[in-house]
Write a protein that holds these residues in place. Structure first.
Motif, PDB file in Angstrom:
ATOM      1  N   PRO A 162      -6.360  24.600  36.125  1.00 60.88           N
ATOM      2  CA  PRO A 162      -5.879  23.849  35.078  1.00 60.88           C
ATOM      3  C   PRO A 162      -4.400  23.101  36.019  1.00 60.88           C
ATOM      4  O   PRO A 162      -4.483  21.464  35.701  1.00 60.88           O
ATOM      5  N   HIS A 163      -3.691  24.260  36.849  1.00 63.58           N
ATOM      6  CA  HIS A 163      -2.882  23.108  36.913  1.00 63.58           C
ATOM      7  C   HIS A 163      -3.088  21.733  38.194  1.00 63.58           C
ATOM      8  O   HIS A 163      -2.630  20.529  38.636  1.00 63.58           O
ATOM      9  N   VAL A 164      -4.991  22.626  38.779  1.00 62.13           N
ATOM     10  CA  VAL A 164      -4.840  21.290  40.050  1.00 62.13           C
ATOM     11  C   VAL A 164      -5.927  19.974  39.310  1.00 62.13           C
ATOM     12  O   VAL A 164      -5.413  18.848  39.624  1.00 62.13           O
ATOM     13  N   ALA A 165      -6.586  20.996  38.154  1.00 65.91           N
ATOM     14  CA  ALA A 165      -7.530  20.194  37.965  1.00 65.91           C
ATOM     15  C   ALA A 165      -6.723  18.821  37.439  1.00 65.91           C
ATOM     16  O   ALA A 165      -7.214  17.296  37.035  1.00 65.91           O
ATOM     17  N   LEU A 166      -5.207  18.973  36.531  1.00 63.89           N
ATOM     18  CA  LEU A 166      -4.695  17.635  35.980  1.00 63.89           C
ATOM     19  C   LEU A 166      -3.459  17.109  37.211  1.00 63.89           C
ATOM     20  O   LEU A 166      -2.457  16.534  36.489  1.00 63.89           O
ATOM     21  N   ALA A 167      -3.628  17.386  38.388  1.00 61.45           N
ATOM     22  CA  ALA A 167      -3.085  16.568  39.273  1.00 61.45           C
ATOM     23  C   ALA A 167      -2.622  14.947  39.139  1.00 61.45           C
ATOM     24  O   ALA A 167      -2.175  14.337  39.703  1.00 61.45           O
ATOM     25  N   ASN A 168      -3.775  14.391  38.447  1.00 63.03           N
ATOM     26  CA  ASN A 168      -4.161  13.450  38.213  1.00 63.03           C
ATOM     27  C   ASN A 168      -3.000  12.638  37.351  1.00 63.03           C
ATOM     28  O   ASN A 168      -2.049  11.799  37.938  1.00 63.03           O
ATOM     29  N   PHE A 187     -15.588  24.521  39.411  1.00 62.19           N
ATOM     30  CA  PHE A 187     -15.399  25.644  37.934  1.00 62.19           C
ATOM     31  C   PHE A 187     -16.396  25.042  37.570  1.00 62.19           C
ATOM     32  O   PHE A 187     -15.822  26.161  36.544  1.00 62.19           O
ATOM     33  N   LYS A 188     -15.887  23.491  37.772  1.00 60.93           N
ATOM     34  CA  LYS A 188     -17.199  22.520  35.952  1.00 60.93           C
ATOM     35  C   LYS A 188     -18.416  23.719  35.692  1.00 60.93           C
ATOM     36  O   LYS A 188     -18.878  23.432  34.553  1.00 60.93           O
ATOM     37  N   THR A 189     -19.248  24.661  36.368  1.00 62.12           N
ATOM     38  CA  THR A 189     -20.130  24.864  36.500  1.00 62.12           C
ATOM     39  C   THR A 189     -19.880  25.779  36.130  1.00 62.12           C
ATOM     40  O   THR A 189     -21.390  26.569  35.469  1.00 62.12           O
ATOM     41  N   PRO A 197      -8.416  17.547  27.215  1.00 64.08           N
ATOM     42  CA  PRO A 197      -7.982  15.794  27.457  1.00 64.08           C
ATOM     43  C   PRO A 197      -7.933  16.206  28.514  1.00 64.08           C
ATOM     44  O   PRO A 197      -6.680  16.972  29.152  1.00 64.08           O
ATOM     45  N   GLY A 198      -7.748  15.215  29.868  1.00 68.33           N
ATOM     46  CA  GLY A 198      -7.312  15.157  30.513  1.00 68.33           C
ATOM     47  C   GLY A 198      -8.635  15.896  32.044  1.00 68.33           C
ATOM     48  O   GLY A 198      -8.271  15.651  33.074  1.00 68.33           O
ATOM     49  N   ILE A 199      -9.251  16.858  31.477  1.00 67.66           N
ATOM     50  CA  ILE A 199     -10.216  17.434  32.449  1.00 67.66           C
ATOM     51  C   ILE A 199     -11.744  17.337  31.562  1.00 67.66           C
ATOM     52  O   ILE A 199     -12.075  18.294  30.705  1.00 67.66           O
ATOM     53  N   ALA A 200     -12.320  16.412  32.506  1.00 66.17           N
ATOM     54  CA  ALA A 200     -14.116  16.124  32.360  1.00 66.17           C
ATOM     55  C   ALA A 200     -14.788  17.447  32.044  1.00 66.17           C
ATOM     56  O   ALA A 200     -14.689  18.097  33.539  1.00 66.17           O
ATOM     57  N   SER A 201     -16.068  16.801  31.526  1.00 70.76           N
ATOM     58  CA  SER A 201     -16.865  18.120  31.807  1.00 70.76           C
ATOM     59  C   SER A 201     -17.274  17.931  33.080  1.00 70.76           C
ATOM     60  O   SER A 201     -17.187  16.275  33.503  1.00 70.76           O
ATOM     61  N   GLY A 202     -18.058  18.917  34.048  1.00 67.54           N
ATOM     62  CA  GLY A 202     -18.676  18.291  35.097  1.00 67.54           C
ATOM     63  C   GLY A 202     -19.943  17.022  34.946  1.00 67.54           C
ATOM     64  O   GLY A 202     -20.409  17.452  33.798  1.00 67.54           O
TER      65      GLY A 202
END
Length: 203
Positions: A162-168, A187-189, A197-202
């Motif tokens: 989560p920390h990395v995926a929300l970096a934007n 990871f999304k697979t 919110p902030g991290i979409a599905s793959g």
């Protein structure tokens, strides 16, 4: 009695617990907490967790705080095959290195997001300066492997994701970190992955 998770939908730390529970198909009751208005710092919540942070997990008479501790507990109790958290000393210690990284070096990404999104009074420049070296280390580590340790997804990946995926949202682009970016999409697979919110599905 069903697990109860005291949760804030936009919290990366709460999200990582939801991820593992969903990946292991563990049913739970979600109790939404008003983080923005500091409900987690109210007297009632300080009785649950004197440190005043989220998530908090209750499983029968057991009450835990700290996302990394919760991941360890959930994996040990509910992953009957021992895939997500190994029983061997070498495997567990390698996983714990990354749990510490998630609450240490990579946590600065979370603090930067708190500053950007929730206007916490942190020094954003300092947090960016300390986050980029951590991402470079992670990128180098992932150059020749798909997962952080043991050749498969473990709670090490769940803790750091989560920390990395929300970096934007923290103000840092992952475009300069090729292998990290590939790991985020990989990871999304994982079966049982859920978005936030902030991290979409793959794709």
């Amino acid at each position: 009695m069903m697990i109860r998770l005291h949760d804030f939908e936009l919290s990366g730390s709460c999200y990582k617990v939801r991820l593992l529970l969903n990946m292991l198909s563990v049913p739970y009751e979600k109790v939404s907490v008003d983080f923005v208005n500091r409900q987690h710092e109210s007297p009632a919540y300080l009785e649950l967790n004197p440190f005043g942070d989220l998530p908090i997990l209750e499983d029968g008479s057991l009450r835990l705080h700290n996302a990394q501790a919760i991941l360890t507990y959930v994996a040990r109790k509910y992953d009957v095959f021992g895939i997500w958290y190994p029983s061997s000393a070498s495997g567990a210690s390698r996983i714990h290195q990354w749990l510490a990284t998630a609450s240490g070096e990579l946590a600065n990404l979370s603090r930067a997001r708190l500053a950007k999104v929730f206007h916490y009074p942190f020094n954003l420049g300092d947090l960016h300066s300390s986050s980029r070296p951590a991402l470079r280390v992670l990128d180098a580590h992932l150059q020749n492997r798909k997962w952080l340790e043991l050749g498969r997804p473990t709670i090490a990946d769940v803790a750091c994701f989560p920390h990395v995926a929300l970096a934007n949202e923290a103000g840092i682009s992952l475009s300069d970190f090729e292998y990290v970016s590939e790991w985020v999409e990989r990871f999304k697979t994982i079966p049982g992955f859920i978005a936030m919110p902030g991290i979409a599905s793959g794709s």
